[in-house]
Design a protein around this motif. Sequence first.
Motif, PDB file in Angstrom:
ATOM      1  N   ASN A 180       0.734  -1.294   0.058  1.00  0.00           N
ATOM      2  CA  ASN A 180      -0.025   0.007  -0.076  1.00  0.00           C
ATOM      3  C   ASN A 180       0.805   1.200   0.013  1.00  0.00           C
ATOM      4  N   GLU A 181       1.881   1.223   0.886  1.00  0.00           N
ATOM      5  CA  GLU A 181       2.958   2.362   1.079  1.00  0.00           C
ATOM      6  C   GLU A 181       3.537   2.594  -0.251  1.00  0.00           C
ATOM      7  N   LEU A 182       4.269   1.651  -1.093  1.00  0.00           N
ATOM      8  CA  LEU A 182       4.805   1.877  -2.323  1.00  0.00           C
ATOM      9  C   LEU A 182       3.714   1.987  -3.465  1.00  0.00           C
ATOM     10  N   ALA A 183       2.520   1.463  -3.337  1.00  0.00           N
ATOM     11  CA  ALA A 183       1.613   1.755  -4.329  1.00  0.00           C
ATOM     12  C   ALA A 183       1.429   3.197  -4.673  1.00  0.00           C
ATOM     13  N   LYS A 184       1.624   4.146  -3.780  1.00  0.00           N
ATOM     14  CA  LYS A 184       1.463   5.329  -3.782  1.00  0.00           C
ATOM     15  C   LYS A 184       2.470   6.223  -4.571  1.00  0.00           C
ATOM     16  N   THR A 185       3.712   5.507  -4.675  1.00  0.00           N
ATOM     17  CA  THR A 185       4.935   6.538  -5.145  1.00  0.00           C
ATOM     18  C   THR A 185       5.130   6.158  -6.558  1.00  0.00           C
ATOM     19  N   VAL A 186       4.588   5.122  -7.206  1.00  0.00           N
ATOM     20  CA  VAL A 186       5.122   4.673  -8.363  1.00  0.00           C
ATOM     21  C   VAL A 186       4.245   5.562  -9.488  1.00  0.00           C
ATOM     22  N   GLU A 187       4.700   5.448 -10.762  1.00  0.00           N
ATOM     23  CA  GLU A 187       4.034   6.136 -11.755  1.00  0.00           C
ATOM     24  C   GLU A 187       2.708   5.196 -12.196  1.00  0.00           C
ATOM     25  N   ARG A 188       1.670   5.934 -12.686  1.00  0.00           N
ATOM     26  CA  ARG A 188       0.546   5.161 -13.247  1.00  0.00           C
ATOM     27  C   ARG A 188       0.179   5.919 -14.384  1.00  0.00           C
ATOM     28  N   ASP A 189      -0.579   5.054 -15.281  1.00  0.00           N
ATOM     29  CA  ASP A 189      -1.194   5.489 -16.465  1.00  0.00           C
ATOM     30  C   ASP A 189      -2.549   6.213 -16.225  1.00  0.00           C
ATOM     31  N   GLU A 190      -3.425   6.464 -17.286  1.00  0.00           N
ATOM     32  CA  GLU A 190      -4.793   7.092 -17.184  1.00  0.00           C
ATOM     33  C   GLU A 190      -5.906   6.163 -16.405  1.00  0.00           C
ATOM     34  N   SER A 191      -5.463   5.008 -16.560  1.00  0.00           N
ATOM     35  CA  SER A 191      -6.424   3.945 -16.056  1.00  0.00           C
ATOM     36  C   SER A 191      -5.973   3.733 -14.497  1.00  0.00           C
ATOM     37  N   GLY A 192      -4.892   4.290 -13.984  1.00  0.00           N
ATOM     38  CA  GLY A 192      -4.482   3.928 -12.856  1.00  0.00           C
ATOM     39  C   GLY A 192      -3.527   2.768 -12.592  1.00  0.00           C
ATOM     40  N   CYS A 193      -3.332   1.992 -13.766  1.00  0.00           N
ATOM     41  CA  CYS A 193      -2.462   0.960 -13.560  1.00  0.00           C
ATOM     42  C   CYS A 193      -0.860   1.275 -13.424  1.00  0.00           C
ATOM     43  N   PHE A 194       0.037   0.380 -12.946  1.00  0.00           N
ATOM     44  CA  PHE A 194       1.410   0.613 -12.720  1.00  0.00           C
ATOM     45  C   PHE A 194       2.153   0.778 -14.249  1.00  0.00           C
ATOM     46  N   VAL A 195       3.127   1.630 -14.459  1.00  0.00           N
ATOM     47  CA  VAL A 195       3.794   1.601 -15.495  1.00  0.00           C
ATOM     48  C   VAL A 195       5.170   2.030 -14.945  1.00  0.00           C
ATOM     49  N   LEU A 196       6.238   1.426 -15.827  1.00  0.00           N
ATOM     50  CA  LEU A 196       7.467   1.429 -15.480  1.00  0.00           C
ATOM     51  C   LEU A 196       8.107   3.030 -15.473  1.00  0.00           C
ATOM     52  N   SER A 197       8.667   3.646 -14.710  1.00  0.00           N
ATOM     53  CA  SER A 197       9.406   4.812 -14.896  1.00  0.00           C
ATOM     54  C   SER A 197      10.815   5.036 -15.409  1.00  0.00           C
ATOM     55  N   GLU A 198      11.316   3.655 -15.763  1.00  0.00           N
ATOM     56  CA  GLU A 198      12.717   3.527 -16.346  1.00  0.00           C
ATOM     57  C   GLU A 198      13.033   2.261 -16.783  1.00  0.00           C
ATOM     58  N   ASP A 199      14.214   2.259 -17.612  1.00  0.00           N
ATOM     59  CA  ASP A 199      14.453   1.020 -18.166  1.00  0.00           C
ATOM     60  C   ASP A 199      15.038   0.124 -17.105  1.00  0.00           C
ATOM     61  N   ILE A 200      14.385  -0.915 -17.063  1.00  0.00           N
ATOM     62  CA  ILE A 200      14.674  -1.678 -15.597  1.00  0.00           C
ATOM     63  C   ILE A 200      15.959  -2.666 -15.631  1.00  0.00           C
ATOM     64  N   ASP A 201      16.426  -2.635 -16.781  1.00  0.00           N
ATOM     65  CA  ASP A 201      17.768  -3.763 -16.839  1.00  0.00           C
ATOM     66  C   ASP A 201      18.777  -3.293 -15.929  1.00  0.00           C
ATOM     67  N   ALA A 202      19.132  -1.824 -15.938  1.00  0.00           N
ATOM     68  CA  ALA A 202      20.549  -1.616 -15.055  1.00  0.00           C
ATOM     69  C   ALA A 202      20.198  -1.698 -13.695  1.00  0.00           C
ATOM     70  N   PRO A 203      18.991  -1.260 -13.217  1.00  0.00           N
ATOM     71  CA  PRO A 203      18.534  -1.266 -11.745  1.00  0.00           C
ATOM     72  C   PRO A 203      18.582  -2.789 -11.261  1.00  0.00           C
ATOM     73  N   ALA A 204      17.913  -3.836 -12.065  1.00  0.00           N
ATOM     74  CA  ALA A 204      17.756  -5.148 -11.706  1.00  0.00           C
ATOM     75  C   ALA A 204      19.171  -5.611 -11.789  1.00  0.00           C
ATOM     76  N   LYS A 205      20.060  -5.481 -12.550  1.00  0.00           N
ATOM     77  CA  LYS A 205      21.571  -6.050 -12.464  1.00  0.00           C
ATOM     78  C   LYS A 205      22.030  -5.375 -11.210  1.00  0.00           C
ATOM     79  N   LYS A 206      22.009  -4.218 -10.987  1.00  0.00           N
ATOM     80  CA  LYS A 206      22.461  -3.695  -9.543  1.00  0.00           C
ATOM     81  C   LYS A 206      22.055  -4.388  -8.496  1.00  0.00           C
ATOM     82  N   ALA A 207      20.664  -4.540  -8.549  1.00  0.00           N
ATOM     83  CA  ALA A 207      19.982  -5.150  -7.203  1.00  0.00           C
ATOM     84  C   ALA A 207      20.437  -6.624  -6.917  1.00  0.00           C
TER      85      ALA A 207
END
Length: 369
Positions: A148-175
Amino acid sequence: MKKRNSIPFIILSAMAVINIISWLSVSFSDFYVMKIFPYISDIFSFISGLFPFSLGEVMITAGVFAVLLGIPFFIVMLILRKGSRKKTAEVFSCCVLWIITFIITTETLNCFIMYHCTPFSDRYFSCGEEHTRSELTGLYSALIDKSNELAKTVERDESGCFVLSEDIDAPAKKAMKKAAESYPQLSGYYPDAKAINFSYFMSQSGLLGIYFPFSLEANYNNDMCEINLPNTICHEYAHLKGVIQEDEAGFIAFIASTGSDSTDLQYSGYLNALEYVHNQIYSNGITEAYYLTEKISDNVKNDWFHFLPDNYWEENKEKEIISTETVDTISSAATDTSLKINGVEDGIESYSRIVNLLLDYYVQCGKKI
């Protein structure tokens, strides 16, 4: 020709011996996974990573065409080359034998052995005990609050669904590399994850990602909702490090994604875990925890259990060659059979064991969400 055919038989014999040893000796499997496979994985992941497309998908496609076209071609050649039928058969059998050798070798070295090593959880935090209903309820509540906490901080489209805010490859490798600080088995090279072109077939099979032992790539379903992508990539990366059990790969994906600096990764990881725990709560009939479901925010409800976009099946109906129900049934049966053959007694149900790993990690090992 006979000498050339003897080489694959020697290799196949060696693979048979290795498979037998891996079944009989955990120490052998551990040594291979920790000391030998990392070099194989890093080298071949780097080579396959040079290609911008999924090399494994190309291999599978080529294999399908080879079967569909190769057999009729072989029959035609036998008919037309009456005086050379023996030579034609030898060439054909030699090609088939080498293909089988390649498949068995890569499956053995990059998959089968891993099923028989010490479980990842036993190697790094052997805390496994029976857990109580109240512990599962507490984990459920904590995951809901965090989601619930994180859901407030991510980007969303006009229908309210989650959308990626960045290319996820680099963050995933770093993680994954950050997780390797606590779990050294995860160290090493990580290639970019690759989308599968025939993602519709993956959707029919209910697959988010897929690990190809013969190309050592991390592949994902490009049609799925974006909320699933960060956690899926980390899951497939775990396979590249010799963690072949699905529940353990899922657990590593959770650890890596929730420990990331990326909010997208964190949210994807917590939401994935929440779905598994939610299913466990209801399959176990823990009625005293049902009230917690009402705490789930509208934003989270927009995202969780959201595998494919709305109207996906209607919009892609023309792609259906075999019915989705048939493909899903065959895929599930194949996965279940493969797991059981490799010693995973509960087969496809082993995916849900991630809940036990989460309880071990948080309850018995004193970690906090």
